[in-house]
Design an enzyme around this catalytic site. Structure first.
Site, PDB file in Angstrom:
ATOM      1  N   TYR A 181     -17.140  50.053 -24.153  1.00 42.48           N
ATOM      2  CA  TYR A 181     -16.557  50.067 -22.805  1.00 42.48           C
ATOM      3  C   TYR A 181     -17.033  51.317 -22.048  1.00 42.48           C
ATOM      4  O   TYR A 181     -17.456  51.244 -20.892  1.00 42.48           O
ATOM      5  CB  TYR A 181     -15.031  50.056 -22.889  1.00 42.48           C
ATOM      6  CG  TYR A 181     -14.338  50.274 -21.567  1.00 42.48           C
ATOM      7  CD1 TYR A 181     -14.203  49.237 -20.646  1.00 42.48           C
ATOM      8  CD2 TYR A 181     -13.813  51.528 -21.242  1.00 42.48           C
ATOM      9  CE1 TYR A 181     -13.559  49.445 -19.436  1.00 42.48           C
ATOM     10  CE2 TYR A 181     -13.167  51.733 -20.038  1.00 42.48           C
ATOM     11  CZ  TYR A 181     -13.043  50.690 -19.134  1.00 42.48           C
ATOM     12  OH  TYR A 181     -12.411  50.910 -17.931  1.00 42.48           O
ATOM     13  N   GLY A 236     -12.013  42.439  -7.957  1.00 37.22           N
ATOM     14  CA  GLY A 236     -10.878  42.788  -8.814  1.00 37.22           C
ATOM     15  C   GLY A 236      -9.650  43.184  -8.031  1.00 37.22           C
ATOM     16  O   GLY A 236      -8.886  44.054  -8.457  1.00 37.22           O
ATOM     17  N   ALA A 237      -9.421  42.522  -6.886  1.00 36.48           N
ATOM     18  CA  ALA A 237      -8.326  42.926  -5.992  1.00 36.48           C
ATOM     19  C   ALA A 237      -7.039  42.160  -6.228  1.00 36.48           C
ATOM     20  O   ALA A 237      -6.031  42.465  -5.594  1.00 36.48           O
ATOM     21  CB  ALA A 237      -8.762  42.753  -4.536  1.00 36.48           C
ATOM     22  N   ILE A 277     -14.024  43.795  -1.663  1.00 33.95           N
ATOM     23  CA  ILE A 277     -13.522  44.424  -2.885  1.00 33.95           C
ATOM     24  C   ILE A 277     -13.404  43.403  -4.004  1.00 33.95           C
ATOM     25  O   ILE A 277     -12.903  42.299  -3.805  1.00 33.95           O
ATOM     26  CB  ILE A 277     -12.163  45.131  -2.628  1.00 33.95           C
ATOM     27  CG1 ILE A 277     -11.617  45.782  -3.912  1.00 33.95           C
ATOM     28  CG2 ILE A 277     -11.152  44.191  -2.014  1.00 33.95           C
ATOM     29  CD1 ILE A 277     -10.430  46.708  -3.661  1.00 33.95           C
ATOM     30  N   SER A 318      -5.239  42.152  -8.921  1.00 35.69           N
ATOM     31  CA  SER A 318      -4.335  42.829  -9.851  1.00 35.69           C
ATOM     32  C   SER A 318      -4.706  44.300  -9.951  1.00 35.69           C
ATOM     33  O   SER A 318      -5.758  44.726  -9.473  1.00 35.69           O
ATOM     34  CB  SER A 318      -4.400  42.185 -11.249  1.00 35.69           C
ATOM     35  OG  SER A 318      -5.695  42.346 -11.810  1.00 35.69           O
TER      36      SER A 318
END
Length: 293
Positions: free
Chosen positions: A171, A11-12, A9, A14
């Protein structure tokens, strides 16, 4: 890693990724954490050990997801150190309120939100297929509906300056690319036993607009008001990664609201446009890395 289910995973350390990682650990999943900061990764490891003592092991892979060279290196390291990968969660993302150009000459938001997950998935493709049945979950967003038009060849390399107002459209475009990538990936994985789905985690206060002035105060206000509970967003990620009901479901885009199926926004809905995006992405990545994929 042992024979427990293994999930990689990004971006784990935060936000939603952290909550998803903690929940997966509670379920006995061994974790491969892709993180930029060793200190934050070690903090997450301690949190995992606290909520899931005796649970699955945690491996940390350091990488700067704004660098395609670093993403590829990390992917190769993961493939070498993880004999099997049951789940890949492409969760890391950033909403930049002004243009930031990477050392490779690309827009940071485009790289982190779209090109990095595309390349990491490509690098781990053989490992996922060898581990089948396996799942790939990519975190997108309903912000994709604000993307406007889409020109893959232009938008992948667009580095023009922008401000806070225009940032929402850009985005959204990166998140539209994620949805399109996941749908095309599902077609390319047909018959391999590996599924690919994307999801909208809804509005979440955790990590709200890191570049936005006053974001910390706004996050506290919304949290007290019960708005944007990040546990719901993490829940759809974990559900797509583990729920037996999704074991053979592929090519879908699902809402945080009861995993309701969503349609890809019109600018990227056609299979032809999704294939075009894939091919343009492959050409760009090959050019940046100086390799043939």
């Amino acid at each position: 890693m042992n024979q427990r289910p293994v999930a990689v995973i990004t971006g784990a350390t935060s936000g939603l990724g952290r909550l998803a990682a903690l929940e997966l650990a509670r379920r006995g999943t061994a974790l491969g954490i892709v993180a930029r900061s060793r200190a934050r990764a070690d903090e997450l490891r301690r949190d995992i050990e606290a909520v899931a003592p005796g649970g699955g092991p945690v491996e940390v892979f350091l990488a700067d997801l704004s660098s395609l060279h670093d993403v590829r290196r990390a992917g190769q390291e993961i493939a070498a150190r993880c004999p099997r990968i049951d789940v890949l969660v492409n969760n890391a993302g950033v909403h930049a309120f002004s243009q930031r150009i990477t050392a490779e000459g690309l827009s940071e938001m485009t790289v982190v939100n779209y090109l990095a997950p595309w390349l990491l998935t490509h690098t781990l493709r053989d490992a996922l297929i060898a581990s089948a049945p396996a799942r790939i979950v990519t975190v997108a967003s309903e912000a994709a509906r604000r993307a406007g038009g889409l020109d893959p060849a232009r938008d992948l390399t667009l580095t023009a300056p922008y401000g806070r107002r225009a940032s929402s459209r850009l985005y959204g475009r990166t998140k539209l690319m994620d949805i399109m990538f996941s749908a095309e990936l599902a077609r390319r994985l047909t018959g391999t036993g590996v599924t690919a789905n994307s999801c909208d985690p809804g509005f979440n206060t955790t990590g709200l607009g890191r570049d936005l002035p006053g974001a910390g105060v706004l996050e506290k206000v919304l949290t007290r008001a019960g708005i944007g509970d990040p546990r719901r967003g993490a829940g759809i990620i974990v559900r797509l990664a583990t729920d037996p009901a999704f074991a053979t479901v592929t090519g879908g885009y699902f809402s945080v609201k009861e995993a309701r199926p969503l349609g890809c926004p019109p600018p990227g809905r056609s299979a032809d446009t999704q294939r075009e995006l894939w091919e343009e992405t492959s050409r760009l990545v090959e050019k940046i890395l100086g390799i043939t994929l």
